[in-house]
Design a protein around this motif. Structure first.
Motif, PDB file in Angstrom:
ATOM      1  N   ALA A   3      -1.559   1.443  -8.601  1.00  0.00           N
ATOM      2  CA  ALA A   3      -1.369   2.474  -9.622  1.00  0.00           C
ATOM      3  C   ALA A   3       0.123   2.761  -9.754  1.00  0.00           C
ATOM      4  CB  ALA A   3      -2.116   3.742  -9.195  1.00  0.00           C
ATOM      5  N   PRO A   4       0.556   3.411 -10.859  1.00  0.00           N
ATOM      6  CA  PRO A   4       1.990   3.644 -11.086  1.00  0.00           C
ATOM      7  C   PRO A   4       2.719   4.270  -9.899  1.00  0.00           C
ATOM      8  CG  PRO A   4       0.759   4.214 -13.041  1.00  0.00           C
ATOM      9  CD  PRO A   4      -0.258   3.877 -11.963  1.00  0.00           C
ATOM     10  N   VAL A  26       0.545  -7.373   4.036  1.00  0.00           N
ATOM     11  CA  VAL A  26       1.534  -6.999   3.014  1.00  0.00           C
ATOM     12  C   VAL A  26       1.174  -5.633   2.456  1.00  0.00           C
ATOM     13  CG1 VAL A  26       2.588  -7.644   0.806  1.00  0.00           C
ATOM     14  CG2 VAL A  26       1.860  -9.435   2.418  1.00  0.00           C
ATOM     15  N   ARG A  27       2.195  -4.780   2.301  1.00  0.00           N
ATOM     16  CA  ARG A  27       2.019  -3.466   1.676  1.00  0.00           C
ATOM     17  C   ARG A  27       3.081  -3.314   0.601  1.00  0.00           C
ATOM     18  NH1 ARG A  27       3.572   0.435   5.543  1.00  0.00           N
ATOM     19  NH2 ARG A  27       5.518   0.694   4.417  1.00  0.00           N
ATOM     20  N   VAL A  28       2.655  -2.937  -0.604  1.00  0.00           N
ATOM     21  CA  VAL A  28       3.572  -2.687  -1.718  1.00  0.00           C
ATOM     22  C   VAL A  28       3.374  -1.247  -2.165  1.00  0.00           C
ATOM     23  CG1 VAL A  28       4.269  -3.372  -4.053  1.00  0.00           C
ATOM     24  CG2 VAL A  28       3.383  -5.106  -2.457  1.00  0.00           C
ATOM     25  N   ASP A  29       4.440  -0.458  -2.111  1.00  0.00           N
ATOM     26  CA  ASP A  29       4.409   0.933  -2.568  1.00  0.00           C
ATOM     27  C   ASP A  29       5.208   1.035  -3.865  1.00  0.00           C
ATOM     28  OD1 ASP A  29       3.004   2.217  -0.388  1.00  0.00           O
ATOM     29  OD2 ASP A  29       4.773   1.764   0.826  1.00  0.00           O
ATOM     30  N   VAL A  30       4.634   1.735  -4.849  1.00  0.00           N
ATOM     31  CA  VAL A  30       5.335   1.991  -6.108  1.00  0.00           C
ATOM     32  C   VAL A  30       5.774   3.442  -6.102  1.00  0.00           C
ATOM     33  CG1 VAL A  30       5.187   1.971  -8.612  1.00  0.00           C
ATOM     34  CG2 VAL A  30       3.910   0.283  -7.291  1.00  0.00           C
ATOM     35  N   LYS A  31       7.073   3.658  -6.240  1.00  0.00           N
ATOM     36  CA  LYS A  31       7.625   5.013  -6.208  1.00  0.00           C
ATOM     37  C   LYS A  31       7.656   5.619  -7.612  1.00  0.00           C
ATOM     38  CE  LYS A  31       9.935   3.627  -2.163  1.00  0.00           C
ATOM     39  NZ  LYS A  31      10.837   3.747  -1.167  1.00  0.00           N
ATOM     40  N   LEU A  32       7.911   6.909  -7.681  1.00  0.00           N
ATOM     41  CA  LEU A  32       7.909   7.619  -8.970  1.00  0.00           C
ATOM     42  C   LEU A  32       8.864   7.007  -9.983  1.00  0.00           C
ATOM     43  CD1 LEU A  32       7.678  11.318  -7.758  1.00  0.00           C
ATOM     44  CD2 LEU A  32       5.913   9.985  -8.919  1.00  0.00           C
ATOM     45  N   ASP A  33      10.002   6.474  -9.510  1.00  0.00           N
ATOM     46  CA  ASP A  33      10.976   5.890 -10.436  1.00  0.00           C
ATOM     47  C   ASP A  33      10.672   4.424 -10.762  1.00  0.00           C
ATOM     48  OD1 ASP A  33      11.642   4.620  -8.085  1.00  0.00           O
ATOM     49  OD2 ASP A  33      13.723   5.287  -8.056  1.00  0.00           O
TER      50      ASP A  33
END
Length: 58
Positions: A3-4, A26-33
């Protein structure tokens, strides 16, 4: 895709055909920016090192 402002996690498996099976987490984090944070973990030996460039950014 996450998700965004979410997180995507998965386990990749490789090496079975060579008789050397292994897992990588594997872990991918999407930050607010929109920036991505990526973590890769597991037991491994470096066989290739590379950089991924997207849209002119590292």
């Amino acid at each position: 895709m996450p998700a965004p402002t979410g997180r995507l996690t998965f386990t990749g498996r490789q090496g079975s055909a060579m008789g050397r099976p292994g897992d990588v987490r594997v872990r991918v984090d999407v930050k607010l920016d929109g920036a991505l944070g990526v973590a890769v973990s597991g037991d491994a030996v470096t066989a290739l090192r590379a950089e991924l460039h997207t849209n002119g950014r590292l």
